[in-house]
Motif scaffolding. Structure first.
Motif, PDB file in Angstrom:
ATOM      1  N   LYS A 150       0.849  -1.193   0.000  1.00  4.81           N
ATOM      2  CA  LYS A 150       0.000   0.000   0.000  1.00  4.81           C
ATOM      3  C   LYS A 150       0.882   1.238   0.000  1.00  4.81           C
ATOM      4  N   GLN A 151       0.319   2.334  -0.465  1.00  2.00           N
ATOM      5  CA  GLN A 151       1.087   3.575  -0.501  1.00  2.00           C
ATOM      6  C   GLN A 151       1.419   4.059   0.896  1.00  2.00           C
ATOM      7  N   ASN A 197      -3.508   5.508  -1.762  1.00  2.00           N
ATOM      8  CA  ASN A 197      -4.319   6.011  -0.654  1.00  2.00           C
ATOM      9  C   ASN A 197      -5.684   6.468  -1.164  1.00  2.00           C
TER      10      ASN A 197
END
Length: 228
Positions: A150-151, A197
């Motif tokens: 994930k970012q 996100n």
């Protein structure tokens, strides 16, 4: 003192490694450049055990650039000290030099495991048997990392760089070439968008509505511009 320095503190001037060398000499795997020395570090990250595959690739590239691959794959054989003493002396010097390079690329605890191997080929094979794994577990691990990434707090650039590194690593393990490149590229785009996100949800939605879908690079450039 780096490993191997004691063997080369004084070396007779045999003409090898001087600046006045011909192209024939540099093509010889027994040639050593004047900048070569036992303490030379060929890779930025030393082998610790769990980074074997990246270490293996980096070391192989470096040794190939120095025309010393034959010392690790066993194709460069030891010459007879009785029949060809001069050539044997050159072989011994290169053998010990490459051996020092490999030992210096290992963490100290791993150096002790192979310290008494007498050839680079023996060290190379010992490390391969200890740390090399089949492709299946590695592919599984990398694919899982790709889908879980994930970012988070990272920038778009840092997030993309990490994801691209995983894609490149996965590609290096796959021996079967994908016949559908477009499908593979689209899969990468989806994976990249999934990990963003939620603050980029609107931009992500706009990208997904495009027909045709943009390339991964185009989507990345658009998101970086949005981030700025």
């Amino acid at each position: 003192m780096a490993i191997g320095d004691e063997f080369f503190s004084e070396t007779p001037n045999s003409g090898i490694g001087t600046s006045n060398t011909s192209s024939d000499e540099t093509a010889n795997p027994l040639f050593l450049h004047h900048s070569d020395h036992p303490g030379l570090l060929l890779v930025s990250k030393k082998l610790s055990g769990d980074n074997y595959n990246s270490w293996y690739r980096a070391m192989k590239i470096s040794l190939s650039a120095k025309n010393k691959i034959g010392f690790i794959n066993g194709t460069i054989k030891e010459t007879s000290v009785e029949k060809k003493p001069d050539e044997h002396a050159l072989w011994q010097r290169c053998n010990d030099m490459v051996l020092s390079w490999i030992l210096n690329s290992l963490e100290p605890e791993l150096q002790d495991l192979v310290l008494y191997c007498t050839t680079p080929h023996a060290v190379w094979e010992d490390l391969r048997e200890r740390f090399a794994l089949g492709n299946a577990p590695l592919i599984f691990q990398v694919q899982r990392d790709i889908y879980l990434i994930k970012q988070g707090q990272s920038s778009i650039a840092a997030y993309y760089t990490k994801l691209k590194g995983l894609w490149d690593e996965l590609a290096s393990y796959n021996t079967i070439t994908c016949t559908c490149r477009a499908q593979n590229d689209r899969s990468k785009l989806m994976q990249f968008l999934m990990g963003l996100n939620e603050s980029y949800a609107a931009t992500r939605g706009q990208i997904l509505l495009m027909n045709p879908l943009p390339s991964l690079r185009q989507a990345y450039a658009s998101l970086v511009q949005k981030e700025k």
